[in-house]
Motif scaffolding. Structure first.
Motif, PDB file in Angstrom:
ATOM      1  N   SER A  39     -41.563  59.138 -61.733  1.00 33.40           N
ATOM      2  CA  SER A  39     -41.952  58.636 -63.046  1.00 33.40           C
ATOM      3  C   SER A  39     -40.691  58.255 -63.794  1.00 33.40           C
ATOM      4  CB  SER A  39     -42.720  59.700 -63.833  1.00 33.40           C
ATOM      5  OG  SER A  39     -42.921  59.290 -65.179  1.00 33.40           O
ATOM      6  N   ARG A  40     -40.837  57.385 -64.785  1.00 29.79           N
ATOM      7  CA  ARG A  40     -39.687  57.028 -65.628  1.00 29.79           C
ATOM      8  C   ARG A  40     -39.330  58.154 -66.588  1.00 29.79           C
ATOM      9  NH1 ARG A  40     -41.520  51.590 -68.432  1.00 29.79           N
ATOM     10  NH2 ARG A  40     -43.381  52.874 -68.644  1.00 29.79           N
ATOM     11  N   THR A  41     -40.289  59.035 -66.867  1.00 27.76           N
ATOM     12  CA  THR A  41     -40.101  60.081 -67.863  1.00 27.76           C
ATOM     13  C   THR A  41     -39.687  61.376 -67.191  1.00 27.76           C
ATOM     14  OG1 THR A  41     -41.873  59.021 -69.143  1.00 27.76           O
ATOM     15  CG2 THR A  41     -41.144  61.196 -69.868  1.00 27.76           C
ATOM     16  N   ILE A  45     -42.034  64.850 -65.382  1.00 25.61           N
ATOM     17  CA  ILE A  45     -42.100  65.242 -63.975  1.00 25.61           C
ATOM     18  C   ILE A  45     -41.344  66.540 -63.708  1.00 25.61           C
ATOM     19  CG2 ILE A  45     -42.646  62.997 -62.987  1.00 25.61           C
ATOM     20  CD1 ILE A  45     -39.684  62.640 -62.335  1.00 25.61           C
ATOM     21  N   GLU A  46     -40.349  66.852 -64.516  1.00 23.80           N
ATOM     22  CA  GLU A  46     -39.694  68.155 -64.382  1.00 23.80           C
ATOM     23  C   GLU A  46     -40.696  69.266 -64.695  1.00 23.80           C
ATOM     24  OE1 GLU A  46     -36.866  68.892 -63.201  1.00 23.80           O
ATOM     25  OE2 GLU A  46     -35.636  67.075 -63.301  1.00 23.80           O
ATOM     26  N   GLU A  47     -41.511  69.039 -65.721  1.00 26.75           N
ATOM     27  CA  GLU A  47     -42.520  70.035 -66.091  1.00 26.75           C
ATOM     28  C   GLU A  47     -43.578  70.169 -64.996  1.00 26.75           C
ATOM     29  OE1 GLU A  47     -46.156  71.650 -67.282  1.00 26.75           O
ATOM     30  OE2 GLU A  47     -46.015  69.462 -67.301  1.00 26.75           O
ATOM     31  N   VAL A  48     -44.001  69.048 -64.420  1.00 32.34           N
ATOM     32  CA  VAL A  48     -44.995  69.086 -63.344  1.00 32.34           C
ATOM     33  C   VAL A  48     -44.411  69.768 -62.115  1.00 32.34           C
ATOM     34  CG1 VAL A  48     -46.458  67.711 -61.818  1.00 32.34           C
ATOM     35  CG2 VAL A  48     -46.143  67.008 -64.199  1.00 32.34           C
ATOM     36  N   ALA A  49     -43.171  69.450 -61.781  1.00 29.55           N
ATOM     37  CA  ALA A  49     -42.531  70.073 -60.625  1.00 29.55           C
ATOM     38  C   ALA A  49     -42.444  71.579 -60.798  1.00 29.55           C
ATOM     39  CB  ALA A  49     -41.138  69.480 -60.412  1.00 29.55           C
ATOM     40  N   ALA A  58     -38.787  66.661 -58.444  1.00 30.79           N
ATOM     41  CA  ALA A  58     -38.807  65.601 -59.450  1.00 30.79           C
ATOM     42  C   ALA A  58     -37.836  64.499 -59.057  1.00 30.79           C
ATOM     43  CB  ALA A  58     -38.433  66.169 -60.815  1.00 30.79           C
ATOM     44  N   CYS A  59     -38.327  63.269 -59.091  1.00 35.76           N
ATOM     45  CA  CYS A  59     -37.509  62.110 -58.699  1.00 35.76           C
ATOM     46  C   CYS A  59     -37.648  61.025 -59.764  1.00 35.76           C
ATOM     47  CB  CYS A  59     -37.962  61.571 -57.339  1.00 35.76           C
ATOM     48  SG  CYS A  59     -37.877  62.765 -55.996  1.00 35.76           S
ATOM     49  N   PRO A  60     -36.893  61.115 -60.854  1.00 32.80           N
ATOM     50  CA  PRO A  60     -36.992  60.108 -61.912  1.00 32.80           C
ATOM     51  C   PRO A  60     -36.678  58.714 -61.369  1.00 32.80           C
ATOM     52  CG  PRO A  60     -35.706  62.001 -62.641  1.00 32.80           C
ATOM     53  CD  PRO A  60     -35.883  62.140 -61.168  1.00 32.80           C
ATOM     54  N   GLY A  61     -37.492  57.743 -61.769  1.00 29.72           N
ATOM     55  CA  GLY A  61     -37.256  56.376 -61.321  1.00 29.72           C
ATOM     56  C   GLY A  61     -38.309  55.431 -61.857  1.00 29.72           C
ATOM     57  N   ASP A  62     -37.961  54.167 -61.894  1.00 33.67           N
ATOM     58  CA  ASP A  62     -38.844  53.128 -62.420  1.00 33.67           C
ATOM     59  C   ASP A  62     -39.204  52.180 -61.280  1.00 33.67           C
ATOM     60  OD1 ASP A  62     -40.177  51.138 -63.753  1.00 33.67           O
ATOM     61  OD2 ASP A  62     -38.516  50.607 -65.098  1.00 33.67           O
ATOM     62  N   ILE A  63     -40.431  52.278 -60.778  1.00 34.12           N
ATOM     63  CA  ILE A  63     -40.821  51.438 -59.641  1.00 34.12           C
ATOM     64  C   ILE A  63     -40.917  49.971 -60.011  1.00 34.12           C
ATOM     65  CG2 ILE A  63     -42.033  53.310 -58.470  1.00 34.12           C
ATOM     66  CD1 ILE A  63     -44.661  51.736 -59.317  1.00 34.12           C
ATOM     67  N   SER A  64     -41.029  49.670 -61.322  1.00 33.86           N
ATOM     68  CA  SER A  64     -41.099  48.265 -61.719  1.00 33.86           C
ATOM     69  C   SER A  64     -39.742  47.577 -61.608  1.00 33.86           C
ATOM     70  CB  SER A  64     -41.649  48.130 -63.140  1.00 33.86           C
ATOM     71  OG  SER A  64     -40.758  48.682 -64.092  1.00 33.86           O
ATOM     72  N   ALA A  65     -38.679  48.371 -61.464  1.00 38.71           N
ATOM     73  CA  ALA A  65     -37.350  47.813 -61.171  1.00 38.71           C
ATOM     74  C   ALA A  65     -37.266  47.637 -59.667  1.00 38.71           C
ATOM     75  CB  ALA A  65     -36.263  48.746 -61.682  1.00 38.71           C
ATOM     76  N   THR A  66     -37.958  46.613 -59.173  1.00 37.19           N
ATOM     77  CA  THR A  66     -38.246  46.518 -57.739  1.00 37.19           C
ATOM     78  C   THR A  66     -37.007  46.383 -56.858  1.00 37.19           C
ATOM     79  OG1 THR A  66     -38.644  44.136 -58.034  1.00 37.19           O
ATOM     80  CG2 THR A  66     -40.553  45.596 -58.109  1.00 37.19           C
ATOM     81  N   ALA A  90     -49.975  55.811 -58.230  1.00 33.50           N
ATOM     82  CA  ALA A  90     -50.778  56.095 -59.418  1.00 33.50           C
ATOM     83  C   ALA A  90     -50.192  55.525 -60.700  1.00 33.50           C
ATOM     84  CB  ALA A  90     -50.974  57.598 -59.576  1.00 33.50           C
ATOM     85  N   ALA A  91     -48.981  54.989 -60.650  1.00 33.48           N
ATOM     86  CA  ALA A  91     -48.384  54.396 -61.857  1.00 33.48           C
ATOM     87  C   ALA A  91     -49.162  53.147 -62.252  1.00 33.48           C
ATOM     88  CB  ALA A  91     -46.917  54.054 -61.602  1.00 33.48           C
ATOM     89  N   GLY A  92     -49.400  52.997 -63.534  1.00 36.32           N
ATOM     90  CA  GLY A  92     -50.126  51.812 -63.993  1.00 36.32           C
ATOM     91  C   GLY A  92     -49.993  51.611 -65.485  1.00 36.32           C
ATOM     92  N   VAL A  93     -50.205  50.374 -65.928  1.00 37.07           N
ATOM     93  CA  VAL A  93     -50.156  50.045 -67.351  1.00 37.07           C
ATOM     94  C   VAL A  93     -51.372  49.198 -67.701  1.00 37.07           C
ATOM     95  CG1 VAL A  93     -47.643  50.174 -67.543  1.00 37.07           C
ATOM     96  CG2 VAL A  93     -48.723  47.996 -66.928  1.00 37.07           C
ATOM     97  N   GLN A  94     -51.607  49.067 -68.997  1.00 36.98           N
ATOM     98  CA  GLN A  94     -52.776  48.344 -69.491  1.00 36.98           C
ATOM     99  C   GLN A  94     -52.372  47.536 -70.719  1.00 36.98           C
ATOM    100  OE1 GLN A  94     -55.407  46.742 -69.212  1.00 36.98           O
ATOM    101  NE2 GLN A  94     -56.968  48.327 -68.875  1.00 36.98           N
ATOM    102  N   HIS A  95     -53.070  46.442 -70.955  1.00 36.55           N
ATOM    103  CA  HIS A  95     -52.925  45.686 -72.202  1.00 36.55           C
ATOM    104  C   HIS A  95     -54.277  45.073 -72.512  1.00 36.55           C
ATOM    105  CE1 HIS A  95     -51.078  43.387 -75.410  1.00 36.55           C
ATOM    106  NE2 HIS A  95     -51.704  42.307 -74.971  1.00 36.55           N
TER     107      HIS A  95
END
Length: 251
Positions: A39-41, A45-49, A58-66, A90-95
């Motif tokens: 996740s970017r946040t 993810i540290e809390e989930v881990a 936890a592996c911070p990262g932005d998959i949209s930075a392809t 599972a990452a996704g966005v909406q508009h």
């Protein structure tokens, strides 16, 4: 029940900091997989881990930075201690905006995060699995809009329709290598992406009237589907979009 075990498997879950991503990551870890939470946040993810324990990193990262995906995968494999067996997107966005006014920049953002980035991530993982001669399971998150149209979310509908096409095509190409490609199609779940819908009581009731099970989904409802599709129990299941929608599409 051994066929449902993921012991010894390594999984990557994107969007793992909250909602559907967190619930599926928790399910995979409970079934025995070691799970990389992406996740970017970082804080999320540290809390989930920490909540999952030893089976999560936890592996911070932005998959949209392809362009950064290959390097990101190298780091994730180091943290997992080996090659990735399972990826769940599972990452996704909406508009939300009427189609005639839809912002082109938002179109590009939604398509990139929801469709392009998952394909490129699976492309890199699939390439590595093929080169290593290993089997794998790729799980994409679809939607009701993979099958039907919904108002004011034209980019989201296009992206999730594309996900279903991607599932079918990758399955056709990769099945010969022992790589299965499937999807999960959630109905209406209470997540950040659906806040606008649940904030409107009238719209909320309209949706409830449409759901045969007469309840909205909880993120935990997806965990069983994720474990099944990732596990040897689904060894002859590929190219499918498993709807977890309370009966919406069937009704």
């Amino acid at each position: 029940m051994d066929k449902f075990s993921l012991a010894g498997k390594r999984a990557l879950v994107t969007g793992a900091g909250r909602g559907l991503g967190r619930a599926t990551a928790e399910g995979l870890a409970a079934a025995g997989a070691k799970v990389a939470l992406v996740s970017r946040t970082s804080a999320e993810i540290e809390e989930v881990a920490a909540a999952i324990g030893a089976n999560a990193v936890a592996c911070p990262g932005d998959i949209s930075a392809t362009a950064a995906i290959p390097g990101m995968l190298d780091e994730i494999e180091k943290k997992l201690g080996g090659a990735i067996d399972v990826v769940l997107h599972a990452a996704g966005v909406q508009h939300r905006q009427p189609a005639q006014d839809f912002d082109p920049a938002e179109w590009d953002r939604v398509i990139n995060v929801n469709l392009t980035a998952p394909f490129l991530l699976s492309q890199q993982i699939g390439k590595r699995q093929i080169q290593r001669g290993m089997e794998g399971s790729h799980i994409f998150i679809g939607s009701l809009s993979s099958h039907i149209s919904l108002p004011d979310v034209v980019a989201y509908t296009a992206s999730k329709s594309g996900i279903y096409g991607l599932i079918r095509n990758l399955s056709t190409e990769w099945s010969r290598y022992g790589i299965r490609v499937n999807g999960i199609g959630p109905g209406y779940f209470r997540t950040k992406l659906t806040e606008a819908v649940f904030a409107d009581p009238e719209r909320q009731q309209q949706l409830m009237d449409r759901i045969p099970m007469q309840r909205f989904g909880d993120p935990e409802d997806l965990a069983g589907a994720a474990v099944f599709l990732a596990s040897p129990a689904a060894g002859y299941v590929t190219g499918q979009l498993l709807m977890v929608d309370g009966g919406w599409i069937a009704s």
